[in-house]
Design an enzyme around this catalytic site. Structure first.
Site: not given
Ligand SMILES: [Zn+2]
Length: 693
Positions: A310-312, A335-336, A339, A358
């Site tokens: 999760m990209e927090n 990927h994160e 983000h 996304e």
């Molecule tokens: Zn994503």
């Protein structure tokens, strides 16, 4: 996350221009911009009536009671005269004790604090509404006021309490939160919509020996008040506020990056990442402009973490189970990182357009991997993901509404339940289409840099992106008579079915050709075992092996004789490989009812306790003839599973057809049917639909 300490609550904070608000002017869009969504059907709140400047959480965590208690201060500005009620999203797991309001007096005088009446009412399966009656006549449009909500929250959908046995070290309990998409209303009352962004700060008290981390730009522990203090100086939507507390230790891996993990996995995590993270961040900055957030830290969480990553902001949350699968770890972290620009800096204003985060993040991730590892590597990774998209399409048919980029939510539908591969891969294909329209990847990179610059810290709709695209490439606008229609933007957004364009992946042939050839050999009526023996899978990359196994899985059912030969050739070899490879082989074993390799399924399920490695196998076991075996293994292992996962597996085991796609049945509205309810439960595995956020 060890940046200088700062005051817990800043009193001179300025809202960034446009942050969290409609971008009426300077939105950069073309003349045909659609109107911004005025309502978010997934939110009960009246977020359009106020500007949220900032909020502060002051919480004490009690691991024994599994409770967070304290208060929240919201700094709000009424946007219209006569705002009598403030409506926030909340959840039945949140017990509100009291609400009061501070209204500043005239000319900076201290003002007064008044106690407010409130009521909580049901809203949907995933939340309730908290209506607060504001003091009559005391509020003026555009004059800030503060609301304080005192509350206790237990184990709502956002908050995952892990007993010590569920952690990697098994010595101390741990808690983490997961806000995406609409879960954080069970963490704190809020405007739980991605359309609203604000800064936030927090003070968190925990028992001795526990470390707290949050998705914040500044964090510090203060001995004076024995509390952790956090502050996020950039505006973020509610879903990106995240907390984790447990036995966590840090290790620096770069000038702005640190890995956090339980001590028993820290060294391994650091060695897997090495100094790659700074390298990837640097590449991303070259492509998309400066990384705004300051820190990029990563925390590894126990297998109970319900998704992959999760990209927090400032602090990516990632599941420790992925550590053994190096190439997946790399893709997921990149990927994160992507983000940080796409999704976190510029956010989809509505969950109906999740592809804006996304699809763009997936495109950006692949631009980074192309620069870092070459085109062939990226084409291979893209190839097996697009394979998965087409597998989904075959199962769902071309007219299934979840295959639309712009989904239309019915009231009561949980946005999380509609997150699927289309959001990622069809979104990626649309962005690739835009890139090829402009004719030059590098020019498209500069467009993306300008897009981030234009919309950063704001929430956007598709039309903002597309309008800005046409104004950036005016020749496209001029040469296209019917503009959007001529460029097929409307079809891209609103049509069901496959992407209208897919990028050329021929640069991946050097890696995919051997896979293709081996698949063909195994597809023959009498496979040529001598020719097959010439292919050495142990020299292949994980993604090549995964592509091979995915294609075998697509050919299932396989003749029993072929299964025997496949098992003889590969079973022990694959057993020594990482979990991403193993689970695919075991799915082939289960879906083909190949009993000789069933002990491997058992030992895999004894070892792996994460959702991503258990749910697909249990679904396959239960949709075939191996349900008794599944029940037996479940009974042996359930004590080591998080209660939420245990419930999901119980649904799979004991209610036929329920809980497919990792969506607990209770999350779907009744009686209104949602598109996901039509998803066949058997062959659609979790990994096909529920990918890393
Ligand atoms: Zn994503």
């Amino acid at each position: 996350l060890a940046l200088p300490p700062r005051p817990a609550l800043c009193c001179c904070r300025k809202a960034l221009p446009g942050a969290g608000q409609p971008s009426e002017a300077g939105g950069g869009g073309g003349p045909e911009r659609l109107s911004r969504p005025d309502v978010d059907v997934a939110s009960a709140s009246n977020f359009r009536s106020f500007r949220l400047l900032h909020f502060h959480l002051d919480l004490r965590l009690d691991f024994g009671l599994k409770e967070m208690s304290g208060w929240q201060v919201l700094e709000l500005v009424p946007l219209e005269a006569g705002a009598h009620t403030l409506v926030l999203d909340t959840h039945p797991s949140v017990l509100v004790h009291a609400v009061d309001c501070a209204v500043p007096g005239a000319r900076g005088s201290p003002g007064r604090s008044v106690s407010l009446t409130f009521r909580v009412e049901p809203f949907s399966e995933f939340g309730s509404s908290l209506s607060i009656s504001l003091p009559q006549g005391a509020l003026r449009p555009r004059r800030p006021f503060r609301v304080t909500v005192r509350y206790t929250t237990t184990d709502g959908p956002a908050i995952w309490w892990l007993d010590a046995e569920l952690t990697c070290g098994q010595t101390r309990p741990l808690v983490f939160t997961q806000g995406h998409s609409v879960c954080n209303r069970s963490f704190f009352p809020c405007f739980d919509t991605p359309a609203v962004k604000s800064t936030y700060s927090a003070t968190v008290r925990v028992p001795e020996g526990v470390t707290v981390l949050m998705s914040a730009s500044h964090s510090a522990y203060s001995e004076d008040d024995d509390a952790f203090h956090f502050s996020m100086k950039f505006p973020v939507p509610a879903y990106l506020v995240a907390l984790v507390a447990g036995d966590l230790q840090p290790a620096d891996i770069g000038p702005r990056s640190r890995v956090w993990a339980e001590p028993c996995i820290l060294t391994g995590a650091v060695s897997k990442l090495g100094d790659s993270v700074e390298h990837w961040l640097g590449l991303a900055e070259t492509l998309f402009g400066p990384y705004f957030w300051g820190r990029y830290d990563i925390v590894f969480l126990p297998p109970s973490f319900p998704i992959v990553a999760m990209e927090n902001p400032c602090l990516t949350f990632i599941i420790s189970s992925i550590l053994e699968s190096q190439e997946f770890l790399l893709i997921d972290v990149i990927h994160e990182i992507a983000h940080g620009w796409f999704g976190n800096a510029v956010t989809n204003a509505s969950w109906e357009e999740m592809w804006l985060s996304e699809g763009l993040a997936t495109y950006a991730q692949r631009r980074i991997t192309t620069e870092a590892y070459g085109e062939a590597f990226t084409c291979l990774e893209t190839g097996f993901r697009l394979d998965a998209l087409h597998r989904q399409l075959r199962l769902l048919g071309d007219n299934h509404p979840v295959s639309k980029l712009q989904v239309k939510f019915e009231p009561g539908v949980n946005p999380s339940s509609l997150m699927n591969l289309f959001t990622y891969e069809k979104g990626y294909c649309f962005v690739s289409y835009l890139s090829q329209l402009c004719g030059d990847t590098k020019r498209f990179d500069s467009f993306l840099r300008a897009y981030i610059e234009q919309f950063r810290f704001r929430s956007v709709v598709a039309q903002d992106l597309l309008g800005f695209f046409l104004s950036f490439f005016p020749h496209l606008k001029e040469t296209c008579v019917a503009q959007r229609e001529g460029l097929e933007f409307e079809r891209w957004l609103n049509d069901c079915g496959p992407p209208l364009y897919e990028p050329d992946l021929s640069a991946g042939a050097v890696l995919t050709k051997p896979v293709q050839r081996l698949c063909e050999l195994w597809g023959d009526d009498t496979p040529d075992l001598e020719a097959i023996a010439a292919f050495d899978l142990s020299s292949w990359s994980t993604f090549q092996t995964v592509l091979f196994l995915d294609r075998l899985l697509d050919s299932t059912p396989l003749p029993q004789e072929a299964m025997t030969q496949l098992s003889r050739c590969y079973s022990s070899l694959l057993d020594g490989m990482n979990a991403e490879v193993q689970i695919r082989w075991l799915q082939i074993v289960v879906r083909n009812g190949f009993y000789p390799d069933l002990p491997r399924v058992r030992s895999f399920l004894h070892k792996h306790t994460s959702r991503m490695y258990t749910v697909p196998l249990y679904e396959d076991l239960c949709s075939g003839v191996m349900k008794c075996f599944a029940v037996e293994v479940f009974c042996q292992t359930q004590g080591r599973l998080h209660p939420n996962l245990r419930r999901t597996l119980q649904q799979i085991l004991f209610q036929s057809g329920a809980a497919s796609n990792g969506t607990p049945a209770g999350m779907l509205p009744s009686p209104a049917p949602s598109p996901t309810e039509q998803v066949p439960s058997g062959p659609v595995s979790l990994r096909d639909v529920n990918v890393s956020a």
